[in-house]
Design a protein around this motif. Sequence first.
Motif, PDB file in Angstrom:
ATOM      1  N   TYR A   1       0.836  -1.197   0.000  1.00 50.73           N
ATOM      2  CA  TYR A   1       0.000   0.000   0.000  1.00 50.73           C
ATOM      3  C   TYR A   1       0.871   1.246   0.000  1.00 50.73           C
ATOM      4  CZ  TYR A   1       0.844  -0.105   5.098  1.00 50.73           C
ATOM      5  OH  TYR A   1       1.423  -0.146   6.337  1.00 50.73           O
ATOM      6  N   VAL A   2       0.312   2.345  -0.472  1.00 49.00           N
ATOM      7  CA  VAL A   2       1.038   3.612  -0.480  1.00 49.00           C
ATOM      8  C   VAL A   2       0.827   4.323   0.856  1.00 49.00           C
ATOM      9  CG1 VAL A   2       0.881   3.831  -2.984  1.00 49.00           C
ATOM     10  CG2 VAL A   2      -0.857   4.922  -1.540  1.00 49.00           C
ATOM     11  N   ALA A   3       1.705   5.267   1.141  1.00 49.18           N
ATOM     12  CA  ALA A   3       1.700   5.954   2.432  1.00 49.18           C
ATOM     13  C   ALA A   3       0.432   6.788   2.631  1.00 49.18           C
ATOM     14  CB  ALA A   3       2.929   6.845   2.540  1.00 49.18           C
ATOM     15  N   GLU A   4       0.025   6.870   3.880  1.00 48.98           N
ATOM     16  CA  GLU A   4      -1.066   7.761   4.267  1.00 48.98           C
ATOM     17  C   GLU A   4      -0.540   9.192   4.263  1.00 48.98           C
ATOM     18  OE1 GLU A   4      -4.175   9.140   4.518  1.00 48.98           O
ATOM     19  OE2 GLU A   4      -4.634   7.137   5.327  1.00 48.98           O
ATOM     20  N   THR A   5      -1.258  10.086   3.622  1.00 44.21           N
ATOM     21  CA  THR A   5      -0.847  11.490   3.594  1.00 44.21           C
ATOM     22  C   THR A   5      -1.763  12.393   4.403  1.00 44.21           C
ATOM     23  OG1 THR A   5      -2.083  11.853   1.538  1.00 44.21           O
ATOM     24  CG2 THR A   5       0.247  11.246   1.328  1.00 44.21           C
ATOM     25  N   ALA A   6      -2.912  11.874   4.834  1.00 45.06           N
ATOM     26  CA  ALA A   6      -3.802  12.674   5.678  1.00 45.06           C
ATOM     27  C   ALA A   6      -3.149  12.871   7.046  1.00 45.06           C
ATOM     28  CB  ALA A   6      -5.146  11.980   5.836  1.00 45.06           C
ATOM     29  N   PRO A   7      -3.320  14.032   7.682  1.00 50.07           N
ATOM     30  CA  PRO A   7      -2.780  14.243   9.027  1.00 50.07           C
ATOM     31  C   PRO A   7      -3.303  13.165   9.982  1.00 50.07           C
ATOM     32  CG  PRO A   7      -3.577  16.309   8.104  1.00 50.07           C
ATOM     33  CD  PRO A   7      -4.012  15.216   7.167  1.00 50.07           C
ATOM     34  N   PRO A   8      -2.468  12.695  10.897  1.00 50.97           N
ATOM     35  CA  PRO A   8      -2.884  11.608  11.795  1.00 50.97           C
ATOM     36  C   PRO A   8      -4.199  11.878  12.521  1.00 50.97           C
ATOM     37  CG  PRO A   8      -0.541  12.019  12.013  1.00 50.97           C
ATOM     38  CD  PRO A   8      -1.071  13.096  11.116  1.00 50.97           C
ATOM     39  N   GLU A   9      -4.404  13.116  12.936  1.00 50.19           N
ATOM     40  CA  GLU A   9      -5.631  13.428  13.668  1.00 50.19           C
ATOM     41  C   GLU A   9      -6.865  13.322  12.765  1.00 50.19           C
ATOM     42  OE1 GLU A   9      -3.734  17.383  12.404  1.00 50.19           O
ATOM     43  OE2 GLU A   9      -3.076  15.435  13.198  1.00 50.19           O
ATOM     44  N   VAL A  10      -6.693  13.649  11.487  1.00 50.59           N
ATOM     45  CA  VAL A  10      -7.798  13.528  10.532  1.00 50.59           C
ATOM     46  C   VAL A  10      -8.096  12.059  10.252  1.00 50.59           C
ATOM     47  CG1 VAL A  10      -8.514  13.985   8.149  1.00 50.59           C
ATOM     48  CG2 VAL A  10      -7.337  15.765   9.467  1.00 50.59           C
ATOM     49  N   ALA A  11      -7.038  11.273  10.029  1.00 49.91           N
ATOM     50  CA  ALA A  11      -7.214   9.843   9.769  1.00 49.91           C
ATOM     51  C   ALA A  11      -7.883   9.144  10.949  1.00 49.91           C
ATOM     52  CB  ALA A  11      -5.868   9.203   9.463  1.00 49.91           C
ATOM     53  N   LYS A  12      -7.473   9.520  12.162  1.00 49.31           N
ATOM     54  CA  LYS A  12      -8.059   8.900  13.359  1.00 49.31           C
ATOM     55  C   LYS A  12      -9.521   9.281  13.516  1.00 49.31           C
ATOM     56  CE  LYS A  12      -7.432   8.426  18.347  1.00 49.31           C
ATOM     57  NZ  LYS A  12      -6.629   8.823  19.527  1.00 49.31           N
ATOM     58  N   ALA A  13      -9.822  10.556  13.337  1.00 52.24           N
ATOM     59  CA  ALA A  13     -11.200  11.028  13.490  1.00 52.24           C
ATOM     60  C   ALA A  13     -12.129  10.400  12.456  1.00 52.24           C
ATOM     61  CB  ALA A  13     -11.242  12.544  13.379  1.00 52.24           C
ATOM     62  N   ALA A  14     -11.600  10.160  11.264  1.00 57.07           N
ATOM     63  CA  ALA A  14     -12.407   9.571  10.192  1.00 57.07           C
ATOM     64  C   ALA A  14     -12.493   8.050  10.287  1.00 57.07           C
ATOM     65  CB  ALA A  14     -11.837   9.972   8.837  1.00 57.07           C
ATOM     66  N   GLY A  15     -11.702   7.444  11.170  1.00 54.91           N
ATOM     67  CA  GLY A  15     -11.737   5.995  11.331  1.00 54.91           C
ATOM     68  C   GLY A  15     -10.972   5.233  10.274  1.00 54.91           C
ATOM     69  N   PHE A  16      -9.975   5.880   9.633  1.00 53.19           N
ATOM     70  CA  PHE A  16      -9.161   5.178   8.661  1.00 53.19           C
ATOM     71  C   PHE A  16      -8.426   4.023   9.337  1.00 53.19           C
ATOM     72  CE2 PHE A  16      -8.299   9.059   5.677  1.00 53.19           C
ATOM     73  CZ  PHE A  16      -9.654   9.175   5.453  1.00 53.19           C
ATOM     74  N   SER A  17      -8.261   2.941   8.615  1.00 53.61           N
ATOM     75  CA  SER A  17      -7.527   1.796   9.160  1.00 53.61           C
ATOM     76  C   SER A  17      -6.619   1.213   8.088  1.00 53.61           C
ATOM     77  CB  SER A  17      -8.490   0.717   9.659  1.00 53.61           C
ATOM     78  OG  SER A  17      -9.286   0.230   8.594  1.00 53.61           O
ATOM     79  N   GLN A  18      -5.513   0.614   8.524  1.00 52.78           N
ATOM     80  CA  GLN A  18      -4.553   0.013   7.602  1.00 52.78           C
ATOM     81  C   GLN A  18      -4.399  -1.459   7.923  1.00 52.78           C
ATOM     82  OE1 GLN A  18      -3.171  -0.433   4.550  1.00 52.78           O
ATOM     83  NE2 GLN A  18      -2.879   1.759   4.753  1.00 52.78           N
ATOM     84  N   ARG A  19      -4.301  -2.283   6.916  1.00 54.06           N
ATOM     85  CA  ARG A  19      -4.149  -3.727   7.092  1.00 54.06           C
ATOM     86  C   ARG A  19      -2.758  -4.057   7.617  1.00 54.06           C
ATOM     87  NH1 ARG A  19      -7.353  -6.964   3.585  1.00 54.06           N
ATOM     88  NH2 ARG A  19      -5.831  -8.610   3.978  1.00 54.06           N
ATOM     89  N   GLU A  20      -2.688  -4.723   8.738  1.00 53.83           N
ATOM     90  CA  GLU A  20      -1.395  -5.064   9.334  1.00 53.83           C
ATOM     91  C   GLU A  20      -0.693  -6.187   8.589  1.00 53.83           C
ATOM     92  OE1 GLU A  20      -1.815  -5.776  13.492  1.00 53.83           O
ATOM     93  OE2 GLU A  20      -2.510  -3.731  13.923  1.00 53.83           O
ATOM     94  N   ASP A  21      -1.434  -6.972   7.799  1.00 53.02           N
ATOM     95  CA  ASP A  21      -0.806  -8.068   7.058  1.00 53.02           C
ATOM     96  C   ASP A  21      -0.278  -7.629   5.702  1.00 53.02           C
ATOM     97  OD1 ASP A  21      -3.518  -7.673   6.356  1.00 53.02           O
ATOM     98  OD2 ASP A  21      -3.642  -9.662   5.451  1.00 53.02           O
ATOM     99  N   HIS A  22      -0.452  -6.352   5.362  1.00 58.79           N
ATOM    100  CA  HIS A  22       0.130  -5.781   4.149  1.00 58.79           C
ATOM    101  C   HIS A  22       1.217  -4.798   4.547  1.00 58.79           C
ATOM    102  CE1 HIS A  22      -3.932  -6.452   1.847  1.00 58.79           C
ATOM    103  NE2 HIS A  22      -3.277  -7.591   2.071  1.00 58.79           N
ATOM    104  N   SER A  23       2.182  -4.587   3.664  1.00 58.47           N
ATOM    105  CA  SER A  23       3.301  -3.687   3.942  1.00 58.47           C
ATOM    106  C   SER A  23       3.244  -2.459   3.042  1.00 58.47           C
ATOM    107  CB  SER A  23       4.636  -4.399   3.717  1.00 58.47           C
ATOM    108  OG  SER A  23       4.750  -5.532   4.550  1.00 58.47           O
ATOM    109  N   GLN A  24       3.801  -1.372   3.547  1.00 59.33           N
ATOM    110  CA  GLN A  24       3.892  -0.154   2.739  1.00 59.33           C
ATOM    111  C   GLN A  24       5.006  -0.302   1.718  1.00 59.33           C
ATOM    112  OE1 GLN A  24       3.657   3.609   4.875  1.00 59.33           O
ATOM    113  NE2 GLN A  24       5.241   4.468   3.551  1.00 59.33           N
ATOM    114  N   ILE A  25       4.778   0.211   0.510  1.00 59.38           N
ATOM    115  CA  ILE A  25       5.809   0.151  -0.521  1.00 59.38           C
ATOM    116  C   ILE A  25       6.981   1.032  -0.119  1.00 59.38           C
ATOM    117  CG2 ILE A  25       4.817   2.016  -1.942  1.00 59.38           C
ATOM    118  CD1 ILE A  25       5.631   0.137  -4.390  1.00 59.38           C
TER     119      ILE A  25
END
Length: 200
Positions: free
Chosen positions: A37-61
């Motif tokens: 997956y590609v990197a998250e670019t949203a600010p951490p506080e925005v990602a958290k408030a929106a409930g974004f989640s990342q798959r732990e079994d996949h790795s960032q490129i």
Amino acid sequence: MARILVLYYSSYGHTAVMADAIAEGVTGAGHECEIRYVAETAPPEVAKAAGFSQREDHSQIEGPDALEAYDGIIVGSPTRYGRMCSQMAAFWDTTGGLWMRGALNGKVAAVFTSTASQHGGQETTLFSLITNMLHMGCTIVGLDYGFQGQMGVDVVKGGAPYGATTLADSDGSRQPSEADLDGARYLGKRVAETAAKLAA
């Protein structure tokens, strides 16, 4: 044996599930597949408030140069107002060096997406992804009508001749259907088989 990369971004998991199905299609056809997956670019506080989640079994490129190691690249992004998301666009904005070297010329590419609604910009999002791949010199494989699961209007289903798709509903409650996942598997198989033939 072809080596295929499935590269995606997912806020709520729908494109990640499609990425898994695409990888199943690649490996089921006897080829090698990695999911990144590609990197998250949203600010951490925005990602958290929106409930974004990342798959732990996949790795960032690791970075754009990693793309050179693959025979085929299958890129997935959720729709943002009828185009790819900013996270995926930000990644492709770092690939100028690859373009200058022609590093991806002749590699096979395909795309996939997820939208909230049936008319939420699936095809324009697919084209926004395909445009990048064409500029990189890639050979595009679509979801051809050999996959008949995309036909019919008896139930809501994803799929377009330009790539695999799914629908999440406005609240994200709809998960990819078996027809959507079958389309993703078919696309993965077609990319791997095409890449293997071109490399022969």
